[in-house]
Enzyme design. Structure first.
Site, PDB file in Angstrom:
ATOM      1  N   HIS A  85       0.820  -1.213   0.000  1.00  0.00           N
ATOM      2  CA  HIS A  85       0.000   0.000   0.000  1.00  0.00           C
ATOM      3  C   HIS A  85       0.851   1.259   0.000  1.00  0.00           C
ATOM      4  O   HIS A  85       2.043   1.227   0.300  1.00  0.00           O
ATOM      5  CB  HIS A  85      -0.925   0.023   1.231  1.00  0.00           C
ATOM      6  CG  HIS A  85      -2.123  -0.863   1.090  1.00  0.00           C
ATOM      7  ND1 HIS A  85      -2.072  -2.214   1.362  1.00  0.00           N
ATOM      8  CD2 HIS A  85      -3.390  -0.604   0.704  1.00  0.00           C
ATOM      9  CE1 HIS A  85      -3.270  -2.742   1.142  1.00  0.00           C
ATOM     10  NE2 HIS A  85      -4.092  -1.797   0.736  1.00  0.00           N
ATOM     11  N   LYS A  88      -0.872   5.008   4.640  1.00  0.00           N
ATOM     12  CA  LYS A  88      -1.825   4.115   5.312  1.00  0.00           C
ATOM     13  C   LYS A  88      -1.446   3.932   6.788  1.00  0.00           C
ATOM     14  O   LYS A  88      -0.285   3.688   7.101  1.00  0.00           O
ATOM     15  CB  LYS A  88      -1.851   2.755   4.589  1.00  0.00           C
ATOM     16  CG  LYS A  88      -2.875   1.792   5.134  1.00  0.00           C
ATOM     17  CD  LYS A  88      -3.120   0.643   4.172  1.00  0.00           C
ATOM     18  CE  LYS A  88      -4.085  -0.384   4.738  1.00  0.00           C
ATOM     19  NZ  LYS A  88      -5.397   0.196   5.108  1.00  0.00           N
TER      20      LYS A  88
HETATM   21  N1  LIG Z   1     -13.040  -0.555   2.076  1.00  0.00           N
HETATM   22  C1  LIG Z   1     -12.287  -0.071   1.084  1.00  0.00           C
HETATM   23  O1  LIG Z   1     -12.467  -0.401  -0.097  1.00  0.00           O
HETATM   24  C2  LIG Z   1     -11.215   0.926   1.423  1.00  0.00           C
HETATM   25  C3  LIG Z   1     -10.474   1.543   0.411  1.00  0.00           C
HETATM   26  C4  LIG Z   1      -9.544   2.486   0.771  1.00  0.00           C
HETATM   27  C5  LIG Z   1      -9.362   2.811   2.105  1.00  0.00           C
HETATM   28  N2  LIG Z   1     -10.086   2.179   3.050  1.00  0.00           N
HETATM   29  C6  LIG Z   1      -9.990   2.517   4.464  1.00  0.00           C
HETATM   30  O2  LIG Z   1     -10.658   3.755   4.666  1.00  0.00           O
HETATM   31  C7  LIG Z   1     -10.060   4.450   5.753  1.00  0.00           C
HETATM   32  C8  LIG Z   1      -9.656   5.833   5.285  1.00  0.00           C
HETATM   33  O3  LIG Z   1      -8.659   5.739   4.294  1.00  0.00           O
HETATM   34  P1  LIG Z   1      -8.097   7.049   3.557  1.00  0.00           P
HETATM   35  O4  LIG Z   1      -6.930   6.597   2.748  1.00  0.00           O
HETATM   36  O5  LIG Z   1      -9.210   7.776   2.903  1.00  0.00           O
HETATM   37  O6  LIG Z   1      -7.574   7.882   4.826  1.00  0.00           O
HETATM   38  P2  LIG Z   1      -7.341   9.452   4.942  1.00  0.00           P
HETATM   39  O7  LIG Z   1      -6.484   9.659   6.130  1.00  0.00           O
HETATM   40  O8  LIG Z   1      -6.913  10.016   3.632  1.00  0.00           O
HETATM   41  O9  LIG Z   1      -8.809  10.017   5.225  1.00  0.00           O
HETATM   42  C9  LIG Z   1      -9.493   9.882   6.427  1.00  0.00           C
HETATM   43  C10 LIG Z   1     -10.228  11.182   6.690  1.00  0.00           C
HETATM   44  O10 LIG Z   1     -11.060  11.002   7.809  1.00  0.00           O
HETATM   45  C11 LIG Z   1     -11.005  12.185   8.574  1.00  0.00           C
HETATM   46  N3  LIG Z   1     -11.470  11.926   9.927  1.00  0.00           N
HETATM   47  C12 LIG Z   1     -10.779  11.437  10.995  1.00  0.00           C
HETATM   48  N4  LIG Z   1     -11.565  11.360  12.060  1.00  0.00           N
HETATM   49  C13 LIG Z   1     -12.792  11.798  11.667  1.00  0.00           C
HETATM   50  C14 LIG Z   1     -14.033  11.951  12.329  1.00  0.00           C
HETATM   51  N5  LIG Z   1     -14.185  11.624  13.623  1.00  0.00           N
HETATM   52  N6  LIG Z   1     -15.096  12.410  11.624  1.00  0.00           N
HETATM   53  C15 LIG Z   1     -14.974  12.728  10.335  1.00  0.00           C
HETATM   54  N7  LIG Z   1     -13.813  12.630   9.642  1.00  0.00           N
HETATM   55  C16 LIG Z   1     -12.739  12.162  10.309  1.00  0.00           C
HETATM   56  C17 LIG Z   1      -9.552  12.638   8.478  1.00  0.00           C
HETATM   57  O11 LIG Z   1      -9.395  13.998   8.821  1.00  0.00           O
HETATM   58  C18 LIG Z   1      -9.272  12.358   6.998  1.00  0.00           C
HETATM   59  O12 LIG Z   1      -9.598  13.468   6.187  1.00  0.00           O
HETATM   60  C19 LIG Z   1      -8.904   3.568   6.215  1.00  0.00           C
HETATM   61  O13 LIG Z   1      -9.335   2.754   7.276  1.00  0.00           O
HETATM   62  C20 LIG Z   1      -8.611   2.727   4.999  1.00  0.00           C
HETATM   63  O14 LIG Z   1      -7.995   1.512   5.301  1.00  0.00           O
HETATM   64  C21 LIG Z   1     -10.985   1.242   2.742  1.00  0.00           C
HETATM   65  O1  LIG Z   2      -5.676   2.653   1.164  1.00  0.00           O
HETATM   66  C1  LIG Z   2      -6.120   1.998   2.122  1.00  0.00           C
HETATM   67  O2  LIG Z   2      -5.944   2.339   3.307  1.00  0.00           O
HETATM   68  C2  LIG Z   2      -6.887   0.780   1.846  1.00  0.00           C
HETATM   69  N1  LIG Z   2      -7.467   0.181   2.857  1.00  0.00           N
HETATM   70  C3  LIG Z   2      -8.253  -0.994   2.784  1.00  0.00           C
HETATM   71  C4  LIG Z   2      -7.614  -2.107   3.569  1.00  0.00           C
HETATM   72  O3  LIG Z   2      -6.960  -1.846   4.584  1.00  0.00           O
HETATM   73  O4  LIG Z   2      -7.784  -3.259   3.196  1.00  0.00           O
HETATM   74  C5  LIG Z   2      -8.597  -1.394   1.371  1.00  0.00           C
HETATM   75  C6  LIG Z   2      -7.514  -1.139   0.408  1.00  0.00           C
HETATM   76  C7  LIG Z   2      -7.040   0.301   0.469  1.00  0.00           C
END
Ligand SMILES: NC(=O)c1ccc[n+]([C@@H]2O[C@H](COP(=O)([O-])OP(=O)(O)OC[C@H]3O[C@@H](n4cnc5c(N)ncnc54)[C@H](O)[C@@H]3O)[C@@H](O)[C@H]2O)c1
Ligand SMILES: O=C(O)C1=N[C@H](C(=O)O)CCC1
Length: 250
Positions: free
Chosen positions: A136, A140
């Site tokens: 990643h 992350k």
């Molecule tokens: N399920 C999926 O397909 C998938 C894909 C990508 C990322 N993710 C997950 O999503 C999450 C976020 O990833 P990201 O790369 O966007 O992170 P990021 O750090 O870019 O974004 C997270 C955002 O949430 C905000 N935040 C923190 N606490 C908050 C609160 N209490 N209320 C509102 N906003 C708040 C932060 O300020 C930030 O802007 C991670 O857990 C990641 O693993 C999941």
């Molecule tokens: O970018 C991230 O953070 C991602 N989080 C998810 C995970 O932890 O599996 C999905 C993939 C991207």
């Protein structure tokens, strides 16, 4: 024509949240009514009349956000990672008191990623060895990824069902971390590298052959079809749904 689904996004200024806001805004059948990030007034989502809350925030705050959605009578689509079996049970308990509401929690909304996990689950029983490597972007916060943990759990369950012995491994001396994390007996290795987005390779091996199952999210746009599918479906799926699989008829 039916009314658009009113959607609020938490984590709206983050890497994923910003993409989700764009995707919701561009969809004719959805209306983006609230964009909330850390420090903003959370109740603006409820004030704006959101019907579905989408959460891409942080594992430390996501449980409070899901609780908030349930208390406010909103359905929720959650991509934030960090969901242990205990956390999922807690969400189930909350939903028992709000049986009309749906919450979908998925470690990965990429269709290819979901398929790759299913392929690994199907293949696992045929191989002595199985290890997972996730790769990643360096921004992350959690390691290993939620996807890798889920994949390892699926592989471990398939191995247990087939009565397989632990994978062969003669390691008796190693540096800390060299063999990765142990998730239910499956080794998981996490790489953080500039230039990467979200990638995973599942390695399976047995006498005379190996099988590699690899998925690459090259852009966060790869997650949007899955997120929008969940937003459209969640109002007719009361209770807790874990993973995108049932929405894809998998
Ligand atoms: N399920 C999926 O397909 C998938 C894909 C990508 C990322 N993710 C997950 O999503 C999450 C976020 O990833 P990201 O790369 O966007 O992170 P990021 O750090 O870019 O974004 C997270 C955002 O949430 C905000 N935040 C923190 N606490 C908050 C609160 N209490 N209320 C509102 N906003 C708040 C932060 O300020 C930030 O802007 C991670 O857990 C990641 O693993 C999941
Ligand atoms: O970018 C991230 O953070 C991602 N989080 C998810 C995970 O932890 O599996 C999905 C993939 C991207």
């Amino acid at each position: 024509m039916s009314e658009p689904i009113r959607v609020g996004v938490l984590g709206a200024r983050g890497r994923m949240g910003a993409q989700v806001c764009k995707a919701v805004d561009a969809a004719g059948d959805l209306e983006l009514v609230a964009m909330v990030d850390a420090g903003d007034w959370l109740f603006s989502v409820a004030d704006a009349g959101a019907q579905v809350l989408v959460d891409f925030t942080h594992p430390d705050v996501v449980m409070d956000n899901v609780r908030f959605a349930v208390d406010q009578g909103m359905h929720a689509v959650v991509g934030t990672t960090g969901f242990t079996p205990d956390r999922l049970d807690t969400v189930r308990t909350w939903l028992a008191d709000a049986p009309q509401l749906g919450v979908l929690i998925a470690p990965n909304f990429g269709i290819g990623a979901v398929l790759s996990m299913r392929f690994a689950q199907m293949a696992a029983r045929f191989y002595e060895s199985a290890e997972v490597i996730e790769l990643h972007h360096p921004g992350k916060v959690d390691a290993p990824s939620g996807t890798a943990v889920h994949t390892a759990q699926l592989i471990a369950a398939a191995r247990a069902e087939a009565g397989l012995a632990p994978p062969p491994d003669a390691t008796s001396q190693s540096l800390d971390g060299a063999r990765g994390a142990d998730v239910d007996g499956v080794r998981v290795h996490a790489v953080r590298l500039a230039g990467m987005v979200a990638h995973q390779e599942i390695l399976l091996g047995t006498e005379g052959e190996t099988l590699s199952i690899r998925h690459d999210s090259l852009n966060r746009s790869s997650f949007m079809p899955g997120v929008l599918l969940a937003v459209r479906a969640i109002r007719s799926r009361p209770g807790l749904t874990v993973g995108l699989d049932p929405l894809l008829d998998l």
